[in-house]
Structure formats: structure tokens, C-alpha cells
Design a protein around this motif. Structure first.
Motif, PDB file in Angstrom:
ATOM      1  N   SER A 142       2.684  17.707   5.052  1.00 22.38           N
ATOM      2  CA  SER A 142       2.651  16.643   4.049  1.00 22.38           C
ATOM      3  C   SER A 142       3.685  15.592   4.399  1.00 22.38           C
ATOM      4  CB  SER A 142       2.925  17.194   2.637  1.00 22.38           C
ATOM      5  OG  SER A 142       4.267  17.635   2.534  1.00 22.38           O
ATOM      6  N   LEU A 143       3.409  14.371   3.966  1.00 24.04           N
ATOM      7  CA  LEU A 143       4.261  13.249   4.316  1.00 24.04           C
ATOM      8  C   LEU A 143       4.111  12.155   3.279  1.00 24.04           C
ATOM      9  CD1 LEU A 143       5.824  11.324   6.340  1.00 24.04           C
ATOM     10  CD2 LEU A 143       3.588  10.889   7.373  1.00 24.04           C
ATOM     11  N   HIS A 144       5.221  11.609   2.798  1.00 20.57           N
ATOM     12  CA  HIS A 144       5.167  10.429   1.950  1.00 20.57           C
ATOM     13  C   HIS A 144       6.506   9.701   1.986  1.00 20.57           C
ATOM     14  CE1 HIS A 144       6.006  13.955  -0.650  1.00 20.57           C
ATOM     15  NE2 HIS A 144       6.917  13.183  -1.200  1.00 20.57           N
ATOM     16  N   VAL A 145       6.477   8.445   1.587  1.00 18.82           N
ATOM     17  CA  VAL A 145       7.655   7.589   1.593  1.00 18.82           C
ATOM     18  C   VAL A 145       8.040   7.306   0.151  1.00 18.82           C
ATOM     19  CG1 VAL A 145       8.585   5.335   2.278  1.00 18.82           C
ATOM     20  CG2 VAL A 145       6.978   6.544   3.792  1.00 18.82           C
ATOM     21  N   GLY A 146       9.315   7.497  -0.159  1.00 15.69           N
ATOM     22  CA  GLY A 146       9.826   7.174  -1.486  1.00 15.69           C
ATOM     23  C   GLY A 146      10.495   5.808  -1.485  1.00 15.69           C
ATOM     24  N   TRP A 147      11.311   5.571  -2.504  1.00 20.24           N
ATOM     25  CA  TRP A 147      12.041   4.302  -2.574  1.00 20.24           C
ATOM     26  C   TRP A 147      13.130   4.257  -1.507  1.00 20.24           C
ATOM     27  CZ3 TRP A 147      10.141   0.527  -5.433  1.00 20.24           C
ATOM     28  CH2 TRP A 147       9.376   0.827  -6.556  1.00 20.24           C
ATOM     29  N   ASP A 148      13.516   3.058  -1.119  1.00 19.47           N
ATOM     30  CA  ASP A 148      14.720   2.806  -0.321  1.00 19.47           C
ATOM     31  C   ASP A 148      14.749   3.535   1.019  1.00 19.47           C
ATOM     32  OD1 ASP A 148      15.552   1.299  -2.501  1.00 19.47           O
ATOM     33  OD2 ASP A 148      16.735   2.927  -3.359  1.00 19.47           O
ATOM     34  N   ALA A 185       0.852  -1.194   0.000  1.00 20.96           N
ATOM     35  CA  ALA A 185       0.000   0.000   0.000  1.00 20.96           C
ATOM     36  C   ALA A 185       0.883   1.238   0.000  1.00 20.96           C
ATOM     37  CB  ALA A 185      -0.912   0.009   1.218  1.00 20.96           C
ATOM     38  N   TRP A 186       0.384   2.299  -0.631  1.00 13.50           N
ATOM     39  CA  TRP A 186       1.107   3.572  -0.653  1.00 13.50           C
ATOM     40  C   TRP A 186       0.095   4.704  -0.695  1.00 13.50           C
ATOM     41  CZ3 TRP A 186       1.628   8.065  -3.446  1.00 13.50           C
ATOM     42  CH2 TRP A 186       2.763   8.843  -3.179  1.00 13.50           C
ATOM     43  N   CYS A 187       0.442   5.822  -0.110  1.00 14.26           N
ATOM     44  CA  CYS A 187      -0.387   7.025  -0.191  1.00 14.26           C
ATOM     45  C   CYS A 187       0.440   8.200   0.279  1.00 14.26           C
ATOM     46  CB  CYS A 187      -1.657   6.891   0.653  1.00 14.26           C
ATOM     47  SG  CYS A 187      -1.361   6.787   2.440  1.00 14.26           S
ATOM     48  N   ARG A 188      -0.091   9.379   0.042  1.00 13.85           N
ATOM     49  CA  ARG A 188       0.425  10.579   0.681  1.00 13.85           C
ATOM     50  C   ARG A 188      -0.477  10.881   1.875  1.00 13.85           C
ATOM     51  NH1 ARG A 188       3.661  12.992  -3.257  1.00 13.85           N
ATOM     52  NH2 ARG A 188       3.203  12.217  -5.347  1.00 13.85           N
ATOM     53  N   LEU A 189       0.097  11.525   2.876  1.00  8.11           N
ATOM     54  CA  LEU A 189      -0.675  11.966   4.034  1.00  8.11           C
ATOM     55  C   LEU A 189      -0.456  13.458   4.182  1.00  8.11           C
ATOM     56  CD1 LEU A 189       0.361   9.007   6.342  1.00  8.11           C
ATOM     57  CD2 LEU A 189      -1.931   9.385   5.412  1.00  8.11           C
ATOM     58  N   GLU A 190      -1.530  14.209   4.365  1.00  7.88           N
ATOM     59  CA  GLU A 190      -1.354  15.653   4.403  1.00  7.88           C
ATOM     60  C   GLU A 190      -2.452  16.354   5.178  1.00  7.88           C
ATOM     61  OE1 GLU A 190      -1.517  16.988   0.311  1.00  7.88           O
ATOM     62  OE2 GLU A 190      -3.671  17.336   0.469  1.00  7.88           O
ATOM     63  N   VAL A 191      -2.144  17.566   5.558  1.00  8.30           N
ATOM     64  CA  VAL A 191      -3.123  18.562   5.971  1.00  8.30           C
ATOM     65  C   VAL A 191      -2.867  19.727   5.034  1.00  8.30           C
ATOM     66  CG1 VAL A 191      -3.927  20.101   7.793  1.00  8.30           C
ATOM     67  CG2 VAL A 191      -3.125  17.798   8.360  1.00  8.30           C
ATOM     68  N   GLU A 192      -3.804  19.998   4.166  1.00  2.77           N
ATOM     69  CA  GLU A 192      -3.564  20.947   3.083  1.00  2.77           C
ATOM     70  C   GLU A 192      -3.093  22.297   3.612  1.00  2.77           C
ATOM     71  OE1 GLU A 192      -5.719  22.631  -0.977  1.00  2.77           O
ATOM     72  OE2 GLU A 192      -6.838  21.356   0.409  1.00  2.77           O
ATOM     73  N   GLY A 193      -1.969  22.734   3.049  1.00  2.00           N
ATOM     74  CA  GLY A 193      -1.409  24.022   3.418  1.00  2.00           C
ATOM     75  C   GLY A 193      -0.602  24.028   4.697  1.00  2.00           C
ATOM     76  N   ARG A 194      -0.530  22.859   5.390  1.00  2.00           N
ATOM     77  CA  ARG A 194       0.169  22.824   6.680  1.00  2.00           C
ATOM     78  C   ARG A 194       1.184  21.704   6.805  1.00  2.00           C
ATOM     79  NH1 ARG A 194      -3.968  22.594  11.386  1.00  2.00           N
ATOM     80  NH2 ARG A 194      -2.057  22.839  12.584  1.00  2.00           N
TER      81      ARG A 194
END
Length: 207
Positions: free
Chosen positions: A125-131, A114-123
């Protein structure tokens, strides 16, 4: 775009070559142990420093027929126990508490599928890339979170922007199923008697 963006990793910048490629001994997979826990504590510190407790799921995905990650996928894509078996609640725009957000980060660090971005718009953001590359953006400098991250033996590095920032394809219209959408659908059905509606609620899944 948020003004404070950081790349957080377990990779010491001193162990990079002249091209910025890591050449040290750290594995490119999660240890499922203390290092993974350090990543999660760092995320929690940035969320606290930014003052957010709820996160929105954006651009959710699950593994399709092909999987290219270094670890094998698991049943349920790492979402078992977080969402119902039909993935209700794991969709674009869904709100989750920070505790669920941390478990989503764990699943992404483990490459569970599973993958997604996590955010609070304008405040925030969080996501995981490769490795095991983690990207955090905030509307605040987050000095306390940066200090906490360093004490966890992780390395936060300032960036202008994440290389994984979402850029909407100009040919693709992304819109919610709001009242206007359903009004247009009713018009189509009344005009043509029948229509086919396919919902892609998670990338690689539709109904």
C-alpha cells in the motif's frame, strides 16, 4: 492491515520538537527536483522489494471548488498524459503499472489536485499525506528498500499504521457495478418505469 508500515520523509527526526513536530529548514512543498526524485526512487525500491509491478487505484479524488494545499492546482489535476482528458482509467479499482503509479505519486507530492491510494491488496500500500509525508506498507520487511531509502537521504520511520488508513463509514455501502447491481437496477426500472443513476467515479466528479 499490513505488518510493515513506514513513514518516509525528507525531515530528519533529529529536527523534531518534544511533540514530534518538525522544526527544521526543509520546505513543506516539493522541490520538483532531486528530493522529489528521491521519493520516487524510494517508492520504486519498496515496490521491487515487495515484488509488485501493478498497482490498484483506490479512493481517487480530484480537487473540487475549494483547494487547501500549499501549491496551486494545475490543469488536468496532474493527470494529463497519464489518462484521457475525461479521466477514463482513473477510477477506484483501476490497475496501473508501477511507472504510472510513480507519476501519480509525483502529482500528489506536487499537490497538483489529484489524490489516491495505490495498493496490491494484502501485499502493498502507498499514499501521500500532507506536507510531503509518504506512507508505505508491505507484507515484507523490505530491508533492501529501507537501506536504499536511507542512501537517498530520506528518513524511513516504522509505524504501527498510517494515520490516513481507510476506514469505511458504516452508513456508506461501497460496492462495484457488478452483475447483481445491474440486475437490481433493471428491477427498479421495470417496477417504477424510470430512475436516476448518478455515478461518482472520482470524488468531486460525477456523471
Amino acid at each position: 492491515m499490513l505488518p510493515h508500515v513506514y513513514r518516509i520523509t525528507k525531515y530528519d527526526p533529529a529536527d523534531r520538537d518534544q511533540h514530534g513536530h518538525y522544526i527544521g529548514a526543509e520546505a513543506e512543498t516539493s522541490d520538483h527536483g532531486p528530493v522529489e526524485a528521491a521519493y520516487l526512487m524510494a517508492v520504486a525500491a519498496f515496490a521491487e522489494d515487495t515484488g509488485v509491478g501493478q498497482l490498484a487505484i483506490r479512493e481517487p479524488e480530484i480537487s473540487g471548488f475549494a483547494h487547501f494545499g500549499p501549491e496551486p492546482t494545475v490543469d488536468g489535476h496532474g493527470l494529463a498524459g497519464l489518462f484521457p482528458h475525461d479521466l477514463a482509467g482513473f477510477h477506484d479499482g483501476a490497475q496501473v503499472p508501477i511507472e504510472i503509479g510513480l507519476e501519480l505519486v509525483r502529482a500528489m507530492l506536487r499537490d497538483n489536485g489529484a489524490w489516491c491510494r495505490l495498493e496490491v491488496e494484502g501485499r502493498f500500500s502507498l499514499h501521500v499525506g500532507w506536507d510531503q509525508y509518504l506512507y508505505v506498507g508491505s507484507s515484507r520487511p523490505c530491508d533492501a528498500a529501507l537501506a536504499r531509502t536511507r542512501t537517498l537521504a530520506l528518513f524511513p520511520e516504522r509505524l504501527d499504521a498510517s494515520p490516513y488508513d481507510f476506514v469505511l463509514d458504516q452508513q456508506h455501502v461501497q460496492r462495484p457495478a457488478d452483475a447483481d447491481f445491474w440486475a437490481r437496477l433493471r428491477w427498479v426500472v421495470s417496477s417504477y418505469r424510470a430512475t436516476f443513476l448518478e455515478e461518482t467515479y472520482v470524488r468531486n466528479a460525477s456523471r
